[in-house]
Design an enzyme around this catalytic site. Structure first.
Site, mmCIF file in Angstrom:
data_model
loop_
_atom_site.group_PDB
_atom_site.id
_atom_site.type_symbol
_atom_site.label_atom_id
_atom_site.label_comp_id
_atom_site.label_asym_id
_atom_site.label_seq_id
_atom_site.Cartn_x
_atom_site.Cartn_y
_atom_site.Cartn_z
ATOM 1 N N PHE A 156 96.293 -30.099 55.139
ATOM 2 C CA PHE A 156 96.194 -31.559 55.150
ATOM 3 C C PHE A 156 95.039 -31.957 54.233
ATOM 4 O O PHE A 156 94.087 -31.188 54.040
ATOM 5 C CB PHE A 156 95.939 -32.075 56.577
ATOM 6 C CG PHE A 156 97.162 -32.093 57.453
ATOM 7 C CD1 PHE A 156 97.761 -33.286 57.819
ATOM 8 C CD2 PHE A 156 97.730 -30.908 57.908
ATOM 9 C CE1 PHE A 156 98.891 -33.307 58.639
ATOM 10 C CE2 PHE A 156 98.849 -30.914 58.725
ATOM 11 C CZ PHE A 156 99.440 -32.122 59.084
ATOM 12 N N ARG A 170 118.108 -24.199 62.601
ATOM 13 C CA ARG A 170 118.884 -24.815 63.675
ATOM 14 C C ARG A 170 119.258 -26.248 63.302
ATOM 15 O O ARG A 170 118.589 -26.891 62.494
ATOM 16 C CB ARG A 170 118.071 -24.848 64.978
ATOM 17 C CG ARG A 170 117.796 -23.480 65.577
ATOM 18 C CD ARG A 170 116.876 -23.607 66.782
ATOM 19 N NE ARG A 170 115.599 -24.187 66.400
ATOM 20 C CZ ARG A 170 114.778 -24.812 67.242
ATOM 21 N NH1 ARG A 170 115.101 -24.949 68.504
ATOM 22 N NH2 ARG A 170 113.624 -25.294 66.812
ATOM 23 N N LYS A 216 109.784 -36.563 69.167
ATOM 24 C CA LYS A 216 109.549 -35.557 68.143
ATOM 25 C C LYS A 216 110.127 -35.925 66.782
ATOM 26 O O LYS A 216 109.570 -35.595 65.742
ATOM 27 C CB LYS A 216 110.123 -34.216 68.613
ATOM 28 C CG LYS A 216 109.978 -33.065 67.613
ATOM 29 C CD LYS A 216 110.572 -31.790 68.180
ATOM 30 C CE LYS A 216 110.545 -30.671 67.138
ATOM 31 N NZ LYS A 216 111.497 -30.934 66.033
ATOM 32 N N LYS A 235 106.211 -26.409 61.266
ATOM 33 C CA LYS A 235 106.875 -25.104 61.170
ATOM 34 C C LYS A 235 108.133 -25.167 60.304
ATOM 35 O O LYS A 235 108.327 -24.323 59.420
ATOM 36 C CB LYS A 235 107.215 -24.592 62.568
ATOM 37 C CG LYS A 235 108.077 -23.340 62.616
ATOM 38 C CD LYS A 235 108.156 -22.795 64.012
ATOM 39 C CE LYS A 235 108.596 -23.829 65.024
ATOM 40 N NZ LYS A 235 109.948 -24.377 64.753
ATOM 41 N N THR A 249 108.911 -27.494 58.134
ATOM 42 C CA THR A 249 108.482 -27.865 56.783
ATOM 43 C C THR A 249 108.039 -26.632 55.998
ATOM 44 O O THR A 249 108.414 -26.449 54.832
ATOM 45 C CB THR A 249 107.335 -28.893 56.861
ATOM 46 O OG1 THR A 249 107.786 -30.049 57.567
ATOM 47 C CG2 THR A 249 106.859 -29.291 55.476
ATOM 48 N N TRP A 291 104.389 -29.738 51.999
ATOM 49 C CA TRP A 291 104.741 -31.120 52.342
ATOM 50 C C TRP A 291 104.508 -32.030 51.143
ATOM 51 O O TRP A 291 105.334 -32.881 50.827
ATOM 52 C CB TRP A 291 103.896 -31.588 53.534
ATOM 53 C CG TRP A 291 104.257 -32.954 54.030
ATOM 54 C CD1 TRP A 291 105.238 -33.278 54.929
ATOM 55 C CD2 TRP A 291 103.643 -34.191 53.650
ATOM 56 N NE1 TRP A 291 105.276 -34.648 55.127
ATOM 57 C CE2 TRP A 291 104.303 -35.224 54.343
ATOM 58 C CE3 TRP A 291 102.603 -34.524 52.781
ATOM 59 C CZ2 TRP A 291 103.952 -36.567 54.211
ATOM 60 C CZ3 TRP A 291 102.255 -35.865 52.636
ATOM 61 C CH2 TRP A 291 102.923 -36.865 53.355
ATOM 62 N N PHE A 293 109.485 -24.248 68.577
ATOM 63 C CA PHE A 293 108.186 -24.428 69.229
ATOM 64 C C PHE A 293 107.226 -23.278 68.911
ATOM 65 O O PHE A 293 107.319 -22.657 67.866
ATOM 66 C CB PHE A 293 108.353 -24.636 70.735
ATOM 67 C CG PHE A 293 108.986 -25.957 71.086
ATOM 68 C CD1 PHE A 293 108.516 -27.145 70.531
ATOM 69 C CD2 PHE A 293 110.054 -26.030 71.958
ATOM 70 C CE1 PHE A 293 109.099 -28.366 70.838
ATOM 71 C CE2 PHE A 293 110.640 -27.261 72.279
ATOM 72 C CZ PHE A 293 110.157 -28.422 71.710
ATOM 73 N N ALA A 334 114.003 -24.339 72.460
ATOM 74 C CA ALA A 334 113.236 -23.121 72.749
ATOM 75 C C ALA A 334 112.460 -23.218 74.050
ATOM 76 O O ALA A 334 112.100 -22.204 74.628
ATOM 77 C CB ALA A 334 112.280 -22.808 71.612
#
Length: 556
Positions: free
Chosen positions: A381, A94, A105, A71, A73, A409, A301, A273
């Site tokens: 991906f 954030r 994470k 998210k 990224t 990415w 999240f 979150a």
């Protein structure tokens, strides 16, 4: 492919003064933290407040899985892609917590060629905002216990102290502790607790305050305990507000950094979150709206947590109205929701995709309840097949959503151009009719049931007797018109993290309710969610190091 930290360390950064100058911020309105980080002055924020707002774009996602969604990224890559198209955009994010950085994470700078930098600084101490928040929180705790020790003029019932100390680290042994042990001069013995800093009310207050005056008013309303008569005792009554505000003076100013492609990014505040309200500061978001034609922000999240709280708490409090929502998903995560083990996600499996895509479907339906146009961004991906991508695209378009692939990415802004064009097209062709899920006047219990049934999909909501008693008390004390902040695991739409996909007609369990009066919401603890996480058996901290030249390795 290089690791995220290698890409970040090899990047050629512009001085933050150059990033600011291109954004229209004079150098004298910056407070520099080295070459590549700065805080924006209160003076500049005041100067731009009468400008017209740009478009507000929220980036959210499906429920997180071990397969990865990306998210942040995509948020960063979308901002870079707007730059590729010659559009003026500012990203509002954030700040990362140290807990996830050293836990499982990892950090929150994005990934690959869609990162905000300096990545190591951001993921570690950054400009010290979290330290200031922790200090302000714990100063209030110290003043509270000192007041009790020095005669307890406010008649605080030590069995009803609700203010908790905090630490920005995953430290499970601090969840439940005993303080005041030792001699009489060492304080009154009582049970105490810690929360992680990003779940603290001070963090929420910093992110919801509009200026110093508002910050101090919110700090004064914090309920720290109840007296023997059952009445709330506040931080204002403890005479703590001035000193706390002094600690938070610099932390209240938004931080300016850049992406790998020099897109300006305001990174400020960082509430979780799954426990707190999951959004960056109102100050930073409003500044980004004034500084550019497009403000791209994200909420933590999945959309069941971050987006719901962005809408029902942040937008309600700040009177913001988003113009579009980007919902991030991956083929891998959808197949994981369909029952495929992580090790087998690279193999085409249309049956599992069809089974797991119901998670995406529920999030689409939820976002559409708010009347905001939705664009689904499929974070690509290399193992994704044409058949899988085509199925997801058709699925989204059949449900009234625009769709685009994101390859940010691997390619940075260039890989986000298709998504940026789709978002721009959506903004031009579809009008937002933003609405909240519930009205302020709805009773607290009904607000909780509405979120649980309409957003999560619960068939029944069970309230523990203690929670019912707390709800009744809060409404009697005048807190009934506040929004609710649901504390729930992030992995499932339900309060059971093992229920993947789209669980339906489950029972949602409400075990505890308390007010964050300064932040302006009521926190609702569901299931087994905890406010102080613990570390895993093999935390990320094991892989982080510094070499002899002072270069950090292992961050991600």
């Amino acid at each position: 492919m290089k690791t995220d930290i290698q890409i970040a360390q090899e990047a050629v950064l512009e001085p933050v003064t150059a990033v600011a100058e291109r954004t229209g911020i004079p150098q004298e309105e910056l407070e520099l933290y080295g070459k590549y980080k700065a805080k924006i002055s209160d003076t500049y924020l005041s100067q731009i407040q009468n400008r017209a707002d740009g478009k507000l774009i929220l980036v959210t996602a499906i429920n997180p899985t071990p397969a990865g969604e990306g998210k942040t990224t995509v948020t960063v890559g979308l901002g870079e892609a707007f730059g590729q198209l010659g559009k003026r955009a500012v990203i509002a994010l954030r700040e990362p917590s140290l807990g996830p950085c050293f836990g499982i994470k990892g950090g929150a700078a994005g990934g690959g060629y869609a990162q905000v930098v300096p990545m190591e600084d951001l993921n570690l101490h950054f400009t010290g905002d979290f330290h200031a928040i922790t200090s302000a929180n714990n100063l209030l705790a110290a003043l509270l216990d000192n007041h009790i020790q020095q005669g307890n003029e406010l008649q605080i019932d030590t069995r009803q102290v609700v203010w908790k100390r905090c630490l920005d680290m995953n430290d499970r042994v601090l969840r439940n502790i005993v303080v005041g042990m030792g001699a009489k001069a060492d304080g009154v013995v009582r049970e105490d607790h810690f929360v992680i800093t990003v779940a603290s009310e001070i963090m929420a207050i910093l992110c919801l305050a509009t200026d110093m005056k508002d910050l101090k008013e919110r700090l004064s309303r914090i309920v720290v305990a109840y007296n023997y008569g059952g009445e709330p005792v506040t931080a204002g009554q403890l005479q703590a507000v001035g000193a706390m505000a002094a600690l938070l003076k610099d932390a209240l100013k938004p931080n300016l950094i850049q992406t790998l492609e020099h897109t300006p990014a305001l990174v400020h505040g960082g509430p979780f979150a799954n426990i707190a309200h999951g959004c960056n500061s109102i100050i930073a978001t409003r500044a980004a709206l004034k500084m550019a034609d497009y403000c791209i922000t994200e909420a933590g999240f999945g959309a069941d947590l971050g987006a719901e709280k962005f809408f029902d708490i942040k937008c309600r409090k700040a009177q913001l109205a988003p113009d579009a929502v980007v919902l991030v998903a991956t083929v891998r995560a959808l197949k994981y929701n369909g029952g495929v083990p992580k090790a087998e996600l690279s193999t085409e499996n249309l049956e599992a995709l069809k089974k797991g895509i119901v998670n995406l479907e529920k999030h689409i339906e939820n976002l559409q309840k708010y009347g905001v146009p939705v664009v689904v961004a499929l974070n690509a991906f290399t193992a994704d097949t044409e058949a899988e991508i085509a199925y997801v695209k058709r699925f989204c378009e059949e449900r009234g959503c625009d769709f685009a692939l994101a390859r940010v990415w691997e390619q940075g802004g260039k890989g986000g151009v298709e998504l940026a064009q789709k978002v721009l097209q959506t903004l031009e062709q579809k009008e937002s009719h933003f609405r909240l899920l519930y009205e302020d006047s709805l009773p607290l219990r009904d607000k909780i049931v509405k979120v649980a049934t309409e957003i999560y999909g619960a068939g029944k909501v069970h309230f523990a007797p203690a929670a019912l008693k707390q709800l009744k008390r809060l409404e009697e004390l005048g807190y009934g018109e506040l929004p609710v902040c649901m504390a729930k695991n992030q992995y499932s739409l339900s309060d059971d993290p093992t229920l993947l996909g789209r669980p339906e007609n489950f029972e949602m369990n409400i075990r505890e309710v308390y007010v964050s009066a300064g932040a302006g919401f009521v926190v609702v603890l569901t299931g087994a969610v905890v406010t102080m996480p613990g570390l895993s058996k093999n935390p990320a901290a094991y892989g982080i190091d510094v070499n002899d030249e002072g270069m950090i390795t292992g961050l991600f």
